[in-house]
Design an enzyme around this catalytic site. Structure first.
Site, short mmCIF file in Angstrom:
data_model
loop_
_atom_site.label_atom_id
_atom_site.label_comp_id
_atom_site.label_asym_id
_atom_site.label_seq_id
_atom_site.Cartn_x
_atom_site.Cartn_y
_atom_site.Cartn_z
N ASP A 1 -31.16 49.65 -53.28
CA ASP A 1 -30.95 48.29 -53.80
C ASP A 1 -31.13 48.20 -55.31
O ASP A 1 -31.60 47.18 -55.83
CB ASP A 1 -31.90 47.30 -53.11
CG ASP A 1 -31.84 47.40 -51.60
OD1 ASP A 1 -30.71 47.45 -51.08
OD2 ASP A 1 -32.90 47.43 -50.96
N GLU A 2 -30.75 49.25 -56.03
CA GLU A 2 -30.92 49.23 -57.49
C GLU A 2 -29.78 48.52 -58.19
O GLU A 2 -29.69 48.55 -59.43
CB GLU A 2 -31.02 50.67 -58.03
CG GLU A 2 -32.23 51.46 -57.59
CD GLU A 2 -31.96 52.27 -56.33
OE1 GLU A 2 -30.88 52.06 -55.72
OE2 GLU A 2 -32.80 53.09 -55.95
N LYS B 1 -26.53 49.31 -57.76
CA LYS B 1 -25.56 50.35 -58.11
C LYS B 1 -24.12 49.83 -58.06
O LYS B 1 -23.28 50.28 -58.81
CB LYS B 1 -25.67 51.53 -57.13
CG LYS B 1 -27.01 52.23 -57.20
CD LYS B 1 -27.11 53.33 -56.15
CE LYS B 1 -27.22 52.83 -54.73
NZ LYS B 1 -28.45 52.10 -54.40
N LYS C 1 -22.81 47.13 -59.05
CA LYS C 1 -22.35 46.57 -60.33
C LYS C 1 -21.96 47.69 -61.29
O LYS C 1 -20.92 47.60 -61.97
CB LYS C 1 -23.45 45.69 -60.94
CG LYS C 1 -23.13 45.30 -62.36
CD LYS C 1 -24.03 44.26 -62.95
CE LYS C 1 -23.77 44.19 -64.45
NZ LYS C 1 -24.49 43.12 -65.11
N GLY D 1 -25.70 48.29 -48.68
CA GLY D 1 -25.11 47.00 -49.05
C GLY D 1 -24.93 46.95 -50.54
O GLY D 1 -25.89 47.04 -51.28
N HIS D 2 -23.69 46.89 -50.99
CA HIS D 2 -23.42 46.84 -52.43
C HIS D 2 -22.79 45.49 -52.76
O HIS D 2 -21.79 45.11 -52.17
CB HIS D 2 -22.47 47.97 -52.84
CG HIS D 2 -23.11 49.33 -52.77
ND1 HIS D 2 -22.44 50.49 -52.94
CD2 HIS D 2 -24.40 49.68 -52.54
CE1 HIS D 2 -23.28 51.51 -52.82
NE2 HIS D 2 -24.47 51.04 -52.57
N GLN E 1 -28.06 53.86 -50.95
CA GLN E 1 -29.53 53.94 -50.88
C GLN E 1 -30.08 54.55 -52.19
O GLN E 1 -29.41 54.47 -53.20
CB GLN E 1 -30.00 54.74 -49.67
CG GLN E 1 -29.75 54.06 -48.33
CD GLN E 1 -28.42 54.40 -47.72
OE1 GLN E 1 -27.94 55.50 -47.82
NE2 GLN E 1 -27.81 53.44 -47.06
N THR F 1 -34.00 57.23 -45.14
CA THR F 1 -32.76 57.12 -44.38
C THR F 1 -32.40 58.52 -43.88
O THR F 1 -33.14 59.48 -44.15
CB THR F 1 -31.66 56.44 -45.23
OG1 THR F 1 -30.59 56.08 -44.36
CG2 THR F 1 -31.16 57.32 -46.36
N GLY G 1 -30.81 40.84 -44.63
CA GLY G 1 -31.40 39.57 -45.07
C GLY G 1 -32.92 39.61 -45.14
O GLY G 1 -33.56 38.62 -45.48
N PRO H 1 -36.67 39.98 -46.48
CA PRO H 1 -37.26 39.92 -47.82
C PRO H 1 -37.67 41.33 -48.26
O PRO H 1 -38.23 42.08 -47.48
CB PRO H 1 -38.50 39.04 -47.66
CG PRO H 1 -38.61 38.69 -46.24
CD PRO H 1 -37.46 39.26 -45.48
N VAL I 1 -28.37 42.44 -67.60
CA VAL I 1 -29.19 41.22 -67.82
C VAL I 1 -28.70 40.05 -66.96
O VAL I 1 -29.02 38.89 -67.24
CB VAL I 1 -29.21 40.83 -69.33
CG1 VAL I 1 -29.99 41.85 -70.13
CG2 VAL I 1 -27.79 40.68 -69.89
N GLY I 2 -27.93 40.36 -65.94
CA GLY I 2 -27.44 39.31 -65.04
C GLY I 2 -26.47 39.93 -64.06
O GLY I 2 -26.03 41.07 -64.26
P1 IMP Z 1 -31.63 53.34 -41.83
O1 IMP Z 1 -30.91 53.91 -43.01
O2 IMP Z 1 -30.98 52.10 -41.27
O3 IMP Z 1 -31.95 54.38 -40.81
O4 IMP Z 1 -33.07 52.82 -42.35
C1 IMP Z 1 -34.08 53.73 -42.81
C2 IMP Z 1 -34.81 53.15 -44.01
O5 IMP Z 1 -33.93 53.12 -45.13
C3 IMP Z 1 -35.32 51.71 -43.82
O6 IMP Z 1 -36.53 51.56 -44.53
C4 IMP Z 1 -34.22 50.88 -44.47
O7 IMP Z 1 -34.69 49.63 -44.91
C5 IMP Z 1 -33.86 51.80 -45.64
N1 IMP Z 1 -32.51 51.58 -46.11
C6 IMP Z 1 -31.36 51.96 -45.52
N2 IMP Z 1 -30.30 51.59 -46.26
C7 IMP Z 1 -30.80 50.97 -47.34
C8 IMP Z 1 -30.20 50.39 -48.51
O8 IMP Z 1 -28.98 50.39 -48.70
N3 IMP Z 1 -31.07 49.84 -49.39
C9 IMP Z 1 -32.41 49.88 -49.23
N4 IMP Z 1 -33.01 50.41 -48.18
C10 IMP Z 1 -32.21 50.96 -47.24
#
Ligand code: IMP
Length: 429
Positions: free
Chosen positions: A13-14, A16, A18, A40-41, A226, A241, A304, A306, A416-417
């Site tokens: 979730d850095e 990437k 963008k 999720g990008h 990831q 993951t 979704g 937090p 910055v946004g």
């Molecule tokens: P999995 O990839 O669904 O097996 O989840 C394994 C771990 O990786 C969990 O802690 C997820 O929240 C994390 N994870 C998987 N995909 C992402 C991502 O795109 N962003 C952040 N965490 C992720």
């Protein structure tokens, strides 16, 4: 040969998406090489938001080709939904789309098994995205019960493989959960036959395609999913993951050797987040953490949930940078820190009374790590309109200098946004 890669250096979730979207302007092909629809990008431009999970971010740019290689695990339903969503909004896709025949396919049994396994872990849950990603990769490594895209589009092979695997999986599921509803092989075959018919035009040997493209001088951009600390081999196992989400995955996932890459960009948030379980030394389980969550909208793109928030951790991120081998950094979401009077950065850990900047390989050690924090002044100014480094408040520049110094990499990009325009391209002399 010219190739660039974009890799997250933290726990995912850095932002990437963008950076990939910005760099796509100067590339001909964008490649996804690991992960699946657990990623999720988010890409924002012209007031529109696009959420991508399986499709490379290049799909949004006219004339850019999108390649999904063999290291990715593909849920065909999710893939087609995403593709149709973009086609409906944009009237089609402009570049070519290619899917590797070597990519493994996610089936309903992967999702069912993951649900049972996670439930069985009780308080020790990994906190997966429940997309059947880990169970699909497990079957890939196990070989006996795996189906690849190349098998999916051969309908005879598909029918017999689905039949025998469903039989086996029903036995496993019943043993794990007496209430499990048996899967229906014929229904699964019919559903996946429909997907295969729609996906067959895209399925090919992407490895050879990429080799030829690079030899022809086409510019290739590798889009990591990831982050490095979630890497199956080098991350915070078992809270990781199931793929090589550090730079290590580019070669294995795409078949393109590492030496083909001339620029490796490490993407970091100006702070740290984590979704799911696992130790997190700089976590802020307080109102500052909540402030960062609210300002950064730190809720999972896929689930979704937090996100857990904390200070920038140079020990963890520095390790992420070293395993991925980055040339420079893109620092994201700097604006999220703007309203804080004081900021902290973790420059070392204290583990059993010993100070160290080495990232522990063992989970218990990481759980015992106390962050050694350096305090820096905040800037309390809206920076979302800044486009040049010299126009940032001096405190923000000082903050970036500390990040670069602790990681040992220059910063090339500062965000910055969320919008494409809200970006500072740092020119280096
Ligand atoms: P999995 O990839 O669904 O097996 O989840 C394994 C771990 O990786 C969990 O802690 C997820 O929240 C994390 N994870 C998987 N995909 C992402 C991502 O795109 N962003 C952040 N965490 C992720």
């Amino acid at each position: 040969m010219s190739a660039t890669s974009v890799i997250g250096l933290q726990w995912g979730d850095e932002a990437k998406g963008k950076i990939v979207d910005l760099l796509t302007e100067d590339h001909d092909i964008v490649v996804r090489y690991q992960g699946g629809n657990n990623a999720g990008h988010t890409v924002k431009f012209d007031g529109q938001t696009y959420k991508l999970s399986l499709l490379p971010a290049g799909i949004l740019r006219p004339g850019v080709d999108s390649v999904v290689t063999g290291g990715v695990v593909i849920n065909p339903r999710a893939f087609l939904e995403e593709l149709e969503g973009i086609t409906d909004r944009n009237g089609g896709i402009d570049g070519d789309l290619l899917i590797s025949s070597r990519a493994h396919v996610v089936f309903p049994w992967h999702i069912a098994e993951e649900a049972v396994l996670e439930r069985g872990l009780g308080g020790e849950k990994i906190g997966t995205t429940m997309r059947g990603i880990g169970t699909c990769y497990r079957d890939k490594a196990g070989r006996a019960h795996a189906i690849r895209m190349g098998d999916l589009v051969q309908l005879d092979t598909l029918r017999s493989r689905v039949g025998s695997i469903t039989e086996h999986k029903n036995r496993v599921l019943a043993a794990l959960d007496p209430d499990a509803v048996p899967l229906d092989a014929e229904k699964i075959f019919e559903e996946y036959r429909g997907y295969a018919e729609r996906l067959v035009p895209y399925v090919t040997d992407t490895t050879t395609h990429l080799h030829k493209a690079l030899a022809a001088g086409r510019r290739v951009l590798f889009e990591g999913a990831q982050g490095s600390l979630l890497d199956i081999d080098h991350g915070t196992f078992p809270f990781v993951t199931s793929s090589n989400s550090s730079g290590a995955g580019i070669h294995s996932g795409s078949g393109v050797p590492e030496r083909a890459i001339d620029r490796m960009i490490g993407v970091v948030k100006a702070y740290t987040t984590r979704v799911g379980g696992g130790p997190f030394p700089t976590e802020l389980d307080n109102e500052v953490g909540q402030h960062i969550r609210d300002e950064g909208n730190e809720y999972g793109t896929v689930t979704g949930r937090p996100r857990r928030c904390g200070w920038f951790d140079a020990v963890a991120t520095g390790y992420g940078a070293r395993i991925s081998g980055v040339d420079c950094l893109a620092v994201m979401l700097l604006d999220v820190l703007s309203k804080l009077d004081e900021l902290q950065v973790c420059e070392a850990y204290e583990i059993d009374g010993e100070r160290t900047t080495d990232f522990p390989g063992q989970l218990e050690e990481l759980a015992a790590a106390r962050p050694v924090l350096r305090t820096l002044p905040g800037w309390n100014v809206d920076i979302t309109g800044v486009r040049r480094l010299e126009d940032l408040p001096s405190q923000a520049r000082a903050y970036l200098d500390v990040v670069a110094e602790l990681i040992g990499s220059p910063i090339d990009i500062v965000s910055v946004g969320p919008d494409r325009e809200q970006t500072i391209m740092v020119s280096r002399g």
